[in-house]
Design an enzyme around this catalytic site. Structure first.
Site: not given
Length: 231
Positions: A26-28
């Protein structure tokens, strides 16, 4: 990361286009959290300290996703001034900016379901790694993430292909077993660089056109669609 659980194995399951996906990256910013307030205020603070005009909010929001130095470069040009601006940005971010975010509605349930399904969940972000770890630790669902990879302080590792490679190396996994989920073109380009599926999300800061042009395998409009896609 204190409080982040580590599991030795990830269950096999779920597929995208017939590929088995065990690792979910996941990107943040713009994917797990709405961090627009913190990032734009810190950028504005840095430019004000530099005596530079502050761009409008739309421009500052476009800075969410790329490496910070890349965003400052067109305005400041000089490498020394860029580093000075980065220092001012960090000054405010360390004090308050890191906490100026909110998790997106509906994600906690999706994260819990993916975790209970035995997937290994990790975070890959262009945010400096110590900041990213601090934020993840304080998320209500942060304990499910096995690893967090972020940028180095000097920016030598700050682009998504390099960040994803670091995660693959730390976990000891092959790209064919992983998927990247993010809201900006950099996430999709990073996934494509490693021949991984890239899932674009529309609740963040990038448009559907941006994500598709960058090679997104799929684009979803709501967190619940991730569960369906990855099941």
């Amino acid at each position: 990361v204190s409080g982040i659980l580590r599991r030795q194995s990830a269950a096999c399951g779920g597929g995208i286009g017939g590929a088995r996906v065990r690792e979910i990256f996941f990107d943040l910013d713009g994917t797990l959290i709405d961090s627009a307030v913190g990032i734009t205020r810190c950028a504005a603070y840095a430019l004000e300290r530099m005596g530079e005009p502050v761009p409008d909010d739309a421009v500052l929001r476009s800075w969410i996703g790329p490496a910070l130095r890349e965003s400052f470069r067109p305005l400041l040009r000089d490498p020394e001034r860029i580093e000075q601006a980065v220092g001012f940005y960090r000054e405010r971010f360390e004090a308050i900016g890191w906490s100026e975010h909110t998790p997106y509605p509906g994600l906690a349930e999706v994260i819990a379901e993916l975790d209970s399904d035995g997937r290994r969940l990790s975070v890959v972000t262009a945010k400096n790694e110590p900041y990213a770890r601090r934020i993840v630790e304080h998320l209500p669902f942060g304990g499910v993430f096995d690893e967090v990879v972020g940028a180095t302080w000097d920016g030598s590792r700050s682009h998504k292909p390099d960040l994803i490679q670091e995660m693959l190396d730390r976990l000891g996994v092959e790209p064919r077993h992983a998927v990247m989920i993010g809201d900006r073109r950099m996430d999709m380009e990073g996934a494509r660089h490693h021949s991984m599926p890239g899932i674009g999300v529309l609740w963040g800061f990038g448009s559907e056109q941006e994500l598709r042009d960058a090679g997104a395998s799929h684009v979803v409009a709501a967190p619940t669609e991730l569960t369906t896609l990855l099941s």
